[in-house]
Design a protein around this motif. Structure first.
Motif, PDB file in Angstrom:
ATOM      1  N   MET A   1       0.771  -1.215   0.171  1.00 16.96           N
ATOM      2  CA  MET A   1       0.212   0.194  -0.039  1.00 16.96           C
ATOM      3  C   MET A   1       1.018   1.068   0.057  1.00 16.96           C
ATOM      4  SD  MET A   1      -3.107   0.557   2.956  1.00 16.96           S
ATOM      5  CE  MET A   1      -1.985   0.918   4.153  1.00 16.96           C
ATOM      6  N   ILE A   2       0.589   2.101  -0.854  1.00 15.89           N
ATOM      7  CA  ILE A   2       1.287   3.483  -1.134  1.00 15.89           C
ATOM      8  C   ILE A   2       1.529   4.177   0.297  1.00 15.89           C
ATOM      9  CG2 ILE A   2      -0.652   4.810  -1.901  1.00 15.89           C
ATOM     10  CD1 ILE A   2       1.498   6.075  -3.633  1.00 15.89           C
ATOM     11  N   TRP A   3       2.489   4.870   0.441  1.00 18.23           N
ATOM     12  CA  TRP A   3       2.857   5.736   1.803  1.00 18.23           C
ATOM     13  C   TRP A   3       2.111   6.870   1.867  1.00 18.23           C
ATOM     14  CZ3 TRP A   3       4.450   3.445   6.264  1.00 18.23           C
ATOM     15  CH2 TRP A   3       5.350   2.278   6.151  1.00 18.23           C
ATOM     16  N   ASP A   4       1.429   7.369   0.746  1.00 23.34           N
ATOM     17  CA  ASP A   4       0.608   8.677   0.608  1.00 23.34           C
ATOM     18  C   ASP A   4      -0.778   8.638   0.364  1.00 23.34           C
ATOM     19  OD1 ASP A   4       2.962  10.688   1.021  1.00 23.34           O
ATOM     20  OD2 ASP A   4       3.590   9.602  -0.783  1.00 23.34           O
ATOM     21  N   ASP A   5      -1.640   9.633  -0.131  1.00 26.37           N
ATOM     22  CA  ASP A   5      -2.901   9.453  -0.530  1.00 26.37           C
ATOM     23  C   ASP A   5      -2.455   9.224  -2.014  1.00 26.37           C
ATOM     24  OD1 ASP A   5      -5.313   9.806  -1.523  1.00 26.37           O
ATOM     25  OD2 ASP A   5      -5.859  11.776  -0.304  1.00 26.37           O
ATOM     26  N   LYS A   6      -3.463   7.977  -2.521  1.00 27.54           N
ATOM     27  CA  LYS A   6      -3.147   7.396  -3.854  1.00 27.54           C
ATOM     28  C   LYS A   6      -4.044   8.489  -5.025  1.00 27.54           C
ATOM     29  CE  LYS A   6      -4.883   3.252  -3.828  1.00 27.54           C
ATOM     30  NZ  LYS A   6      -5.437   1.932  -3.949  1.00 27.54           N
ATOM     31  N   GLY A   7      -4.847   9.356  -4.325  1.00 24.31           N
ATOM     32  CA  GLY A   7      -5.339  10.397  -5.123  1.00 24.31           C
ATOM     33  C   GLY A   7      -6.786  10.149  -5.781  1.00 24.31           C
ATOM     34  N   ASN A   8      -7.406   8.889  -5.163  1.00 18.81           N
ATOM     35  CA  ASN A   8      -8.604   8.733  -5.827  1.00 18.81           C
ATOM     36  C   ASN A   8      -9.675   8.246  -4.654  1.00 18.81           C
ATOM     37  OD1 ASN A   8      -8.224   5.921  -4.781  1.00 18.81           O
ATOM     38  ND2 ASN A   8      -7.990   5.177  -6.850  1.00 18.81           N
ATOM     39  N   ALA A   9     -10.668   7.939  -4.813  1.00 25.33           N
ATOM     40  CA  ALA A   9     -11.847   7.917  -3.593  1.00 25.33           C
ATOM     41  C   ALA A   9     -11.564   6.486  -2.914  1.00 25.33           C
ATOM     42  CB  ALA A   9     -13.267   7.660  -4.325  1.00 25.33           C
ATOM     43  N   GLU A  10     -10.653   5.804  -3.175  1.00 25.13           N
ATOM     44  CA  GLU A  10     -10.332   4.561  -2.290  1.00 25.13           C
ATOM     45  C   GLU A  10      -9.575   4.870  -1.183  1.00 25.13           C
ATOM     46  OE1 GLU A  10     -10.181   1.726  -6.332  1.00 25.13           O
ATOM     47  OE2 GLU A  10      -8.527   2.097  -5.028  1.00 25.13           O
ATOM     48  N   THR A  11      -9.769   4.233  -0.066  1.00 20.82           N
ATOM     49  CA  THR A  11      -9.147   4.588   1.068  1.00 20.82           C
ATOM     50  C   THR A  11      -7.981   3.537   1.631  1.00 20.82           C
ATOM     51  OG1 THR A  11     -10.657   3.258   2.310  1.00 20.82           O
ATOM     52  CG2 THR A  11     -11.505   5.554   2.131  1.00 20.82           C
TER      53      THR A  11
ATOM     54  N   LEU B   1      11.330   4.078   2.342  1.00 21.96           N
ATOM     55  CA  LEU B   1      10.132   3.529   2.115  1.00 21.96           C
ATOM     56  C   LEU B   1      10.000   2.763   0.895  1.00 21.96           C
ATOM     57  CD1 LEU B   1       7.841   6.353   3.669  1.00 21.96           C
ATOM     58  CD2 LEU B   1       8.973   4.257   4.988  1.00 21.96           C
ATOM     59  N   VAL B   2       9.313   1.855   0.664  1.00 20.47           N
ATOM     60  CA  VAL B   2       9.093   1.163  -0.606  1.00 20.47           C
ATOM     61  C   VAL B   2       7.378   0.790  -0.622  1.00 20.47           C
ATOM     62  CG1 VAL B   2       9.492  -0.744  -2.161  1.00 20.47           C
ATOM     63  CG2 VAL B   2      11.280   0.124  -0.687  1.00 20.47           C
ATOM     64  N   SER B   3       6.914   0.721  -1.721  1.00 24.26           N
ATOM     65  CA  SER B   3       5.720   0.545  -1.859  1.00 24.26           C
ATOM     66  C   SER B   3       5.163   0.360  -3.590  1.00 24.26           C
ATOM     67  CB  SER B   3       4.627   1.831  -1.638  1.00 24.26           C
ATOM     68  OG  SER B   3       4.814   2.918  -2.190  1.00 24.26           O
ATOM     69  N   GLY B   4       3.916  -0.202  -3.679  1.00 19.54           N
ATOM     70  CA  GLY B   4       3.535  -0.466  -5.021  1.00 19.54           C
ATOM     71  C   GLY B   4       2.258   0.071  -5.253  1.00 19.54           C
ATOM     72  N   ASP B   5       1.474  -0.775  -5.927  1.00 20.15           N
ATOM     73  CA  ASP B   5      -0.076  -0.753  -6.038  1.00 20.15           C
ATOM     74  C   ASP B   5      -0.699   0.036  -7.094  1.00 20.15           C
ATOM     75  OD1 ASP B   5      -2.943  -1.018  -4.955  1.00 20.15           O
ATOM     76  OD2 ASP B   5      -2.903   0.819  -4.045  1.00 20.15           O
ATOM     77  N   ILE B   6      -0.264   1.460  -7.332  1.00 20.55           N
ATOM     78  CA  ILE B   6      -0.844   2.553  -7.985  1.00 20.55           C
ATOM     79  C   ILE B   6      -0.745   2.603  -9.659  1.00 20.55           C
ATOM     80  CG2 ILE B   6      -0.789   4.032  -5.996  1.00 20.55           C
ATOM     81  CD1 ILE B   6       1.555   5.536  -7.288  1.00 20.55           C
TER      82      ILE B   6
ATOM     83  N   GLN C   1      10.820   7.547  -0.574  1.00 24.23           N
ATOM     84  CA  GLN C   1       9.864   6.589  -0.672  1.00 24.23           C
ATOM     85  C   GLN C   1      10.011   6.288  -2.453  1.00 24.23           C
ATOM     86  OE1 GLN C   1       5.000   5.260  -1.084  1.00 24.23           O
ATOM     87  NE2 GLN C   1       5.647   7.385  -0.717  1.00 24.23           N
ATOM     88  N   PHE C   2      10.221   5.030  -2.434  1.00 24.41           N
ATOM     89  CA  PHE C   2      10.287   4.260  -3.888  1.00 24.41           C
ATOM     90  C   PHE C   2       9.111   3.612  -4.212  1.00 24.41           C
ATOM     91  CE2 PHE C   2      15.152   3.852  -2.772  1.00 24.41           C
ATOM     92  CZ  PHE C   2      15.158   5.178  -3.060  1.00 24.41           C
ATOM     93  N   VAL C   3       8.319   3.962  -5.125  1.00 23.95           N
ATOM     94  CA  VAL C   3       6.989   3.480  -5.629  1.00 23.95           C
ATOM     95  C   VAL C   3       7.303   2.766  -6.924  1.00 23.95           C
ATOM     96  CG1 VAL C   3       4.757   3.832  -5.986  1.00 23.95           C
ATOM     97  CG2 VAL C   3       5.698   5.185  -4.536  1.00 23.95           C
ATOM     98  N   VAL C   4       6.992   1.380  -7.078  1.00 20.58           N
ATOM     99  CA  VAL C   4       7.183   0.713  -8.086  1.00 20.58           C
ATOM    100  C   VAL C   4       5.959  -0.043  -8.642  1.00 20.58           C
ATOM    101  CG1 VAL C   4       8.432  -1.201  -6.707  1.00 20.58           C
ATOM    102  CG2 VAL C   4       8.776  -0.864  -9.417  1.00 20.58           C
ATOM    103  N   SER C   5       5.288   0.155  -9.690  1.00 23.35           N
ATOM    104  CA  SER C   5       4.133  -0.479 -10.383  1.00 23.35           C
ATOM    105  C   SER C   5       3.993   0.034 -11.672  1.00 23.35           C
ATOM    106  CB  SER C   5       2.953  -0.168  -9.385  1.00 23.35           C
ATOM    107  OG  SER C   5       1.716  -0.750  -9.709  1.00 23.35           O
ATOM    108  N   PRO C   6       3.549  -0.874 -12.673  1.00 26.00           N
ATOM    109  CA  PRO C   6       3.057  -2.452 -12.287  1.00 26.00           C
ATOM    110  C   PRO C   6       4.001  -3.239 -12.971  1.00 26.00           C
ATOM    111  CG  PRO C   6       2.114  -1.660 -14.336  1.00 26.00           C
ATOM    112  CD  PRO C   6       2.721  -0.368 -13.649  1.00 26.00           C
ATOM    113  N   LEU C   7       4.207  -4.644 -12.605  1.00 28.67           N
ATOM    114  CA  LEU C   7       5.011  -5.609 -13.540  1.00 28.67           C
ATOM    115  C   LEU C   7       4.091  -5.653 -14.640  1.00 28.67           C
ATOM    116  CD1 LEU C   7       6.385  -7.480 -10.611  1.00 28.67           C
ATOM    117  CD2 LEU C   7       7.733  -6.486 -12.387  1.00 28.67           C
ATOM    118  N   HIS C   8       2.761  -5.649 -14.673  1.00 28.00           N
ATOM    119  CA  HIS C   8       1.947  -6.117 -15.867  1.00 28.00           C
ATOM    120  C   HIS C   8       1.869  -4.863 -16.783  1.00 28.00           C
ATOM    121  CE1 HIS C   8      -1.215  -3.998 -13.923  1.00 28.00           C
ATOM    122  NE2 HIS C   8      -1.378  -4.816 -12.944  1.00 28.00           N
ATOM    123  N   GLY C   9       1.047  -4.891 -17.681  1.00 22.06           N
ATOM    124  CA  GLY C   9       0.726  -3.774 -18.744  1.00 22.06           C
ATOM    125  C   GLY C   9      -0.075  -2.879 -18.482  1.00 22.06           C
TER     126      GLY C   9
END
Length: 686
Positions: free
Chosen positions: A554-564, A591-596, A614-622
């Motif tokens: 889970m990202i360490w910030d507000d992901k910027g949409n309606a999800e919590t 910090l490390v995160s993904g998801d977005i 913070q290092f955010v890495v996503s996605p491995l898919h397309g």
């Protein structure tokens, strides 16, 4: 009276979508003492067939039929047969009853009773969960219109008419004869199947004590609509009557102790999954595999580990039926910073089986000058993808799965296990995990579904599947709060490991989230839970690694949409963590995160006494989501690129030690890079 002469009032049906729920009065123990067979029935009018018939067919077969009293244990029903009609798991009473009364169902069979479980919907529970550990059956989403005899001399089969080599012919095309056919089984005998050679079984028999379990995908009970009108030809209805009459004779044989023995039908070999190299320390390694051979025939496997110089050691381990027929070998006595090759094969040998093979390198000794190249990524495909080959070709010696790896999106245990199995079976992933240590945590989709939190009802099942298909050093904690290194029931999946200069703290922000007051602020809900927080504080205090990755799917910030499901929702716990790092003066943290579905590098300035990244890495898919590449005053670099992973290089052969984070796509393109020294991350200058 209906056209076939059945009195409509004789049906044990409680309405268009109702289970039979009447409470039975005190009943005699069983036929051995009364001389008359009794059956307790639970059936359901499902949305697909809109039919019932189990109670009526059992009456025609000579049983005295009563409704299953869901308020009583199986052993207190006072019957010889407990029969669950087709698709009863679509209602609420079947799942509740088999969960609460699993032990009593086993006791009922052990005492000489018979349990019949007709076709059930795999999406509401593919695994027949109440079977004793020695037995197993898992349904699949496969339907058939053909039924073939496998054990033609068995009393449940021999009485049935065979037409053109088939059983149960001439039925309405609206109700397929085998629905959600069994895909895998353990220590059970195949009596009928839908394809030649006994594959795709539709009736299995398992012995337990003096009794029997019958698991089937047949819908032969679905014969009548709510008005009592037959939905099949008279011949097809008579086939059903013949089957249940044979069942009556069989139940009497079981009660008398004269039923045929149950020689298990070996499971056909399945494609092996793995091996997977899990946690590898300086002197130990955890190696995982799902060999795919029948565990009743090949119960023990040998893991042999060798060096190029000729040294070797071997560990014998059982295949664990409780962990979806997987094995986990803990290999001790290794040397730091050493390459090993290994094989996994059955102890007694298996004709035609090629030993599973892989390799790994142990971690450098703590404090030794070393270079470690670790890959990290989130949001991964379960389809062929060359991003995994790129990770290997970039020289990564280890990898961390940050969640949504894979996408499970179900609370059903069999579905979750299948998704994990399919993920690890992809050829590119399989090659990678067989040749480097791999650790993992989960995020929302492998925890259960998009944006779900700790209130998710299926989390025990998804944790079970996660533990079955990973080889971390530990898996959260037991109910008593002790750290869990075994693949047993417990809470959460958090863990940590050290590889040379880097220690990674893999958090579980899902299991406890929104389940109670926060340890940081009792007026708000928790994310980590108290036990995980206590563990994290102690582990961070004890760490001597130059670089410390605090990783969350889970990202360490507000992901910027309606999800919590982000750390902005739990800002009170994030702030408490950062305040703790500052107060304790713990150096080297990031910090490390993904998801977005986009990647970012963020620098929050000296929040913890030195610059916090913070290092955010996503996605491995397309699939990317540009809208989640949200503006942030701390943002340094970002990229909305598919097939992306993070290459983390920690080097203590130089002074000061360096940490280099590079975001790379599957084509080898460098998207951006962050390089910092140990001094810049809070360590004293050399």
């Amino acid at each position: 009276m209906s056209p076939d002469g059945i009195h409509r009032r004789s049906f044990l049906v409680g309405g268009a979508a109702a289970l039979t729920t009447a409470v039975a009065t005190a009943l005699p123990a069983h036929a051995a003492t009364t001389g008359q067979l009794r059956a307790a029935v639970l059936e359901y009018t499902d949305q697909w067939t809109k039919a019932t018939g189990l109670a009526e067919l059992l009456r025609r077969a000579g049983f005295t039929v009563v409704p299953l009293d869901t308020g009583r244990s199986a052993t207190a029903q006072g019957v010889d047969l407990i029969a669950f009609g087709s698709f009863t798991n679509n209602g609420s009473q079947y799942p509740s009853y088999v969960a609460a009364q699993a032990a009593s169902l086993r006791d009922f069979a052990a005492a000489g009773g018979v349990v019949l479980d007709l076709a059930q919907s795999d999406q509401f529970g593919a695994t027949v969960s109440y079977l004793p550990p020695a037995l197993g059956a898992v349904r699949t989403d496969t339907d058939f219109d053909t039924v073939l005899a496998v054990a033609a001399d068995h009393p449940l089969v021999s009485a049935l008419p065979v037409r053109s080599g088939k059983l149960f012919t001439g039925r309405s095309s609206n109700i397929r004869v085998s629905w959600e056919t069994v895909g895998s089984w353990r220590s059970m005998r195949v009596l009928m199947a839908c394809t030649t050679g006994g594959t795709n079984p539709c009736l299995l028999e398992g012995a337990h004590g003096a009794g029997r379990f019958l698991v089937t995908s047949l819908t032969v009970d679905k014969c009548f609509n709510s008005a009592g009108t037959a939905l099949h030809s008279a011949t097809a209805v008579q086939d059903s009557v013949t089957f249940f009459t044979a069942l009556a004779g069989y139940v009497a044989q079981v009660r008398a102790g004269t039923a045929p023995a149950v020689p298990p039908t070996p499971m056909p070999a399945q494609p092996p999954v793995g091996p997977l190299v899990g946690h590898v320390g300086t002197t130990t390694a955890r190696l995982w595999a799902r060999p795919g051979l029948d565990t009743a025939v090949y119960p023990v496997w040998r893991c042999t580990v060798r060096t190029a110089a000729g040294w070797s050691t071997a560990v014998d381990v059982p295949v664990s039926a409780a962990n979806d027929d997987t094995l986990l070998a803990d290999v001790p006595g290794l040397q730091p910073a050493t390459r090993y090759d290994f094989t996994i094969a059955p102890v007694q040998g298996a004709p035609g089986f090629t030993p599973l093979a892989g390799s790994f390198s142990t971690a450098p000794a703590d404090g030794a000058a070393a270079v470690v190249t670790m890959g990290l990524g989130s949001c991964a495909p379960s389809t062929p993808n060359t991003v995994w080959t790129r990770i290997v070709n970039e020289g990564c010696d280890s990898f961390v799965l940050l969640g949504d790896t894979p996408y499970v999106d179900s609370g059903d245990l069999a579905v979750a296990r299948t998704k994990h199995r399919e993920f690890l079976a992809q050829p590119e992933i399989a090659r990678m995990v067989a040749t480097m240590p791999t650790w993992g945590t989960w995020d929302d989709h492998d925890f259960g579904g998009n944006s779900v939190n700790g209130s998710f009802a299926g989390k025990v099942n998804t944790r079970t599947a996660f533990v079955d298909y990973r080889a971390n050093a530990s898996f959260g904690h037991a109910d008593d709060g002790t750290r869990l290194t075994a693949r047993t029931p417990g809470q959460a999946v958090y863990t940590s490991f050290r590889r040379g200069p880097v220690e990674v703290f893999l958090l579980d922000p899902r299991w406890f989230s929104n389940t109670g007051p926060s340890w940081a602020d009792p007026t708000k809900t928790t994310c980590l839970g108290q036990l995980q927080w206590d563990w994290l504080r102690a582990a961070l205090r004890a760490s001597t690694a130059p670089f410390k990755a605090i990783a969350s799917g889970m990202i360490w910030d507000d992901k910027g949409n309606a999800e919590t499901d982000d750390w902005a929702t739990y800002q009170h716990e994030k702030d408490a963590l950062l305040d703790f790092l500052a107060a304790e003066r713990i150096p080297g943290c990031f910090l490390v995160s993904g998801d977005i579905h986009s990647s970012q590098a963020l620098n929050y300035g000296p929040r913890i006494g030195y610059d916090l990244w913070q290092f955010v890495v996503s996605p491995l898919h397309g699939s990317t989501i540009s809208g989640l590449n949200a503006a942030n005053p701390a943002l340094v670099s970002s990229a909305v690129q598919p097939y992306t992973f993070l290459k983390l290089v920690a080097d203590t052969t130089v002074s000061p030690a360096t940490l280099t984070a590079t975001w790379i796509n599957r084509d080898g393109k460098r998207l951006f890079e962050v390089r910092r020294t140990a001094t810049e991350l809070g360590h004293p200058a050399p």
